[in-house]
Scaffold this motif. Structure first.
Motif, PDB file in Angstrom:
ATOM      1  N   GLU A 183      -2.440  -4.480   0.903  1.00 62.01           N
ATOM      2  CA  GLU A 183      -3.699  -5.230   0.888  1.00 62.01           C
ATOM      3  C   GLU A 183      -4.699  -4.584  -0.062  1.00 62.01           C
ATOM      4  OE1 GLU A 183      -3.595  -6.950   5.474  1.00 62.01           O
ATOM      5  OE2 GLU A 183      -4.705  -5.130   5.001  1.00 62.01           O
ATOM      6  N   LEU A 184      -4.773  -3.252  -0.015  1.00 63.05           N
ATOM      7  CA  LEU A 184      -5.704  -2.539  -0.886  1.00 63.05           C
ATOM      8  C   LEU A 184      -5.295  -2.698  -2.349  1.00 63.05           C
ATOM      9  CD1 LEU A 184      -8.221  -0.836  -0.869  1.00 63.05           C
ATOM     10  CD2 LEU A 184      -6.818   1.188  -0.449  1.00 63.05           C
ATOM     11  N   ALA A 185      -3.997  -2.660  -2.608  1.00 60.87           N
ATOM     12  CA  ALA A 185      -3.510  -2.857  -3.976  1.00 60.87           C
ATOM     13  C   ALA A 185      -3.898  -4.235  -4.494  1.00 60.87           C
ATOM     14  CB  ALA A 185      -1.992  -2.685  -4.017  1.00 60.87           C
ATOM     15  N   ALA A 186      -3.768  -5.241  -3.638  1.00 62.23           N
ATOM     16  CA  ALA A 186      -4.133  -6.596  -4.050  1.00 62.23           C
ATOM     17  C   ALA A 186      -5.626  -6.698  -4.331  1.00 62.23           C
ATOM     18  CB  ALA A 186      -3.724  -7.592  -2.970  1.00 62.23           C
ATOM     19  N   LEU A 187      -6.445  -6.045  -3.507  1.00 61.52           N
ATOM     20  CA  LEU A 187      -7.890  -6.063  -3.722  1.00 61.52           C
ATOM     21  C   LEU A 187      -8.280  -5.388  -5.034  1.00 61.52           C
ATOM     22  CD1 LEU A 187      -9.234  -5.202  -0.154  1.00 61.52           C
ATOM     23  CD2 LEU A 187      -9.719  -7.289  -1.433  1.00 61.52           C
ATOM     24  N   LEU A 188      -7.521  -4.353  -5.413  1.00 59.98           N
ATOM     25  CA  LEU A 188      -7.871  -3.566  -6.595  1.00 59.98           C
ATOM     26  C   LEU A 188      -7.143  -4.032  -7.854  1.00 59.98           C
ATOM     27  CD1 LEU A 188      -7.866   0.011  -5.010  1.00 59.98           C
ATOM     28  CD2 LEU A 188      -9.814  -1.503  -5.398  1.00 59.98           C
ATOM     29  N   GLY A 189      -6.250  -4.994  -7.713  1.00 67.04           N
ATOM     30  CA  GLY A 189      -5.531  -5.488  -8.875  1.00 67.04           C
ATOM     31  C   GLY A 189      -4.476  -4.529  -9.378  1.00 67.04           C
ATOM     32  N   THR A 190      -3.731  -3.889  -8.455  1.00 68.88           N
ATOM     33  CA  THR A 190      -2.685  -2.950  -8.844  1.00 68.88           C
ATOM     34  C   THR A 190      -1.506  -3.107  -7.886  1.00 68.88           C
ATOM     35  OG1 THR A 190      -2.219  -0.624  -9.332  1.00 68.88           O
ATOM     36  CG2 THR A 190      -3.724  -1.068  -7.503  1.00 68.88           C
ATOM     37  N   VAL A 191      -0.663  -2.067  -7.754  1.00 69.82           N
ATOM     38  CA  VAL A 191       0.512  -2.135  -6.886  1.00 69.82           C
ATOM     39  C   VAL A 191       0.406  -1.056  -5.813  1.00 69.82           C
ATOM     40  CG1 VAL A 191       2.000  -3.122  -8.647  1.00 69.82           C
ATOM     41  CG2 VAL A 191       1.824  -0.644  -8.452  1.00 69.82           C
ATOM     42  N   PRO A 192       1.076  -1.242  -4.651  1.00 75.23           N
ATOM     43  CA  PRO A 192       0.934  -0.299  -3.534  1.00 75.23           C
ATOM     44  C   PRO A 192       1.288   1.144  -3.881  1.00 75.23           C
ATOM     45  CG  PRO A 192       1.971  -2.320  -2.781  1.00 75.23           C
ATOM     46  CD  PRO A 192       1.885  -2.413  -4.278  1.00 75.23           C
ATOM     47  N   GLU A 193       2.293   1.348  -4.735  1.00 71.83           N
ATOM     48  CA  GLU A 193       2.711   2.712  -5.062  1.00 71.83           C
ATOM     49  C   GLU A 193       1.581   3.490  -5.730  1.00 71.83           C
ATOM     50  OE1 GLU A 193       4.338  -0.024  -5.820  1.00 71.83           O
ATOM     51  OE2 GLU A 193       6.093   0.101  -4.500  1.00 71.83           O
ATOM     52  N   ILE A 194       0.844   2.836  -6.622  1.00 68.24           N
ATOM     53  CA  ILE A 194      -0.262   3.512  -7.314  1.00 68.24           C
ATOM     54  C   ILE A 194      -1.407   3.778  -6.344  1.00 68.24           C
ATOM     55  CG2 ILE A 194      -1.996   3.259  -9.130  1.00 68.24           C
ATOM     56  CD1 ILE A 194       0.047   1.776 -10.784  1.00 68.24           C
ATOM     57  N   VAL A 195      -1.667   2.840  -5.433  1.00 66.07           N
ATOM     58  CA  VAL A 195      -2.695   3.062  -4.412  1.00 66.07           C
ATOM     59  C   VAL A 195      -2.342   4.274  -3.564  1.00 66.07           C
ATOM     60  CG1 VAL A 195      -3.669   2.142  -2.268  1.00 66.07           C
ATOM     61  CG2 VAL A 195      -3.545   0.704  -4.292  1.00 66.07           C
ATOM     62  N   SER A 196      -1.082   4.363  -3.145  1.00 68.18           N
ATOM     63  CA  SER A 196      -0.646   5.480  -2.307  1.00 68.18           C
ATOM     64  C   SER A 196      -0.835   6.815  -3.025  1.00 68.18           C
ATOM     65  CB  SER A 196       0.823   5.289  -1.921  1.00 68.18           C
ATOM     66  OG  SER A 196       1.279   6.368  -1.133  1.00 68.18           O
TER      67      SER A 196
END
Length: 229
Positions: A183-196
């Motif tokens: 969800e955070l990745a979608a909000l930030l316009g990126t992918v979950p792996e980079i958010v993590s």
């Protein structure tokens, strides 16, 4: 749910919503009589991109994710997270296009008040104050989209994440809840792996504290600098 409880839920949701709160008692009652309530399980769609526009929706409780899906169907761009007492679908009602340009689904179990499109258009013709409130709501949503576009175009992921954390801290205070990484990745316009990886780096640097998906800012000065890019 009993009919009386449903009516009470509709009244409360509409009175607290910025669009319908400006109506007088008689007009509000008209809207209540034409409205209905839909209950959504987590992950259930309220409507899909391309569906026929039939209602404006007011979130009574829960949380809805409004997004578009990429061309290959593998990525989502989250445009808005809507909680009580926000409304969804005003832009679609105003447009001459007959189909929703986005998908809205429940991020949590939710209840939504649905007001028919025809009723909204009739109120616009009869009540200038309602029309002005509707246009303000549309303008605010457009401003949010411009901010999202600016972030994705001009800031790295770590800056976008720092901006998000600072905004949530300012709005919700210390220990605010963090969405899931997808969800955070979608909000930030990126992918979950980079958010993590970015969250992990913020944590290891001592800039934030994480406990059970809740966040405390430990070094706000540094996060402000990171947010500026």
């Amino acid at each position: 749910m009993a009919t009386g409880d449903t009516m009470q839920l509709v009244h409360q949701a509409l009175r607290e919503n910025s669009l319908f709160a400006r109506l007088d008692a008689a007009d509000l009652e008209r809207v209540v009589q034409m409205a209905s309530v839909r209950e959504l399980a987590e992950g259930e769609a309220l409507f899909h991109e391309g569906d026929l526009v039939e209602h404006t929706h007011v979130v009574a409780d829960g949380l809805l994710r409004v997004y578009q899906v990429g061309p290959k169907g593998s990525r989502q761009l989250v445009l808005h997270m809507a909680g009580p007492p926000e409304s969804i679908g005003e832009i679609a009602v105003l447009s001459e296009r007959q189909h929703y340009p986005v998908t809205a689904e429940a991020a949590l179990p939710s209840r939504v008040v649905r007001v028919p499109r025809e009723g909204i258009l009739q109120l616009m013709e009869e009540r200038p104050r309602f029309t002005r409130a509707l246009l303000r709501s549309v303008a605010e949503r457009q401003f949010e989209l411009l901010l999202l576009l600016r972030r994705v175009a001009f800031f790295e992921v770590q800056s976008r994440l720092a901006q998000y954390l600072l905004e949530q801290h300012a709005t919700l205070g210390p220990g605010f809840p963090l969405p899931t990484n997808p969800e955070l990745a979608a909000l930030l316009g990126t992918v979950p792996e980079i958010v993590s990886r970015t969250l992990s780096r913020f944590y290891k640097q001592g800039w934030i504290r994480l406990e059970d998906r809740r966040v405390w800012l430990e070094n706000e000065v540094t996060l402000i600098a990171v947010a500026k890019g």
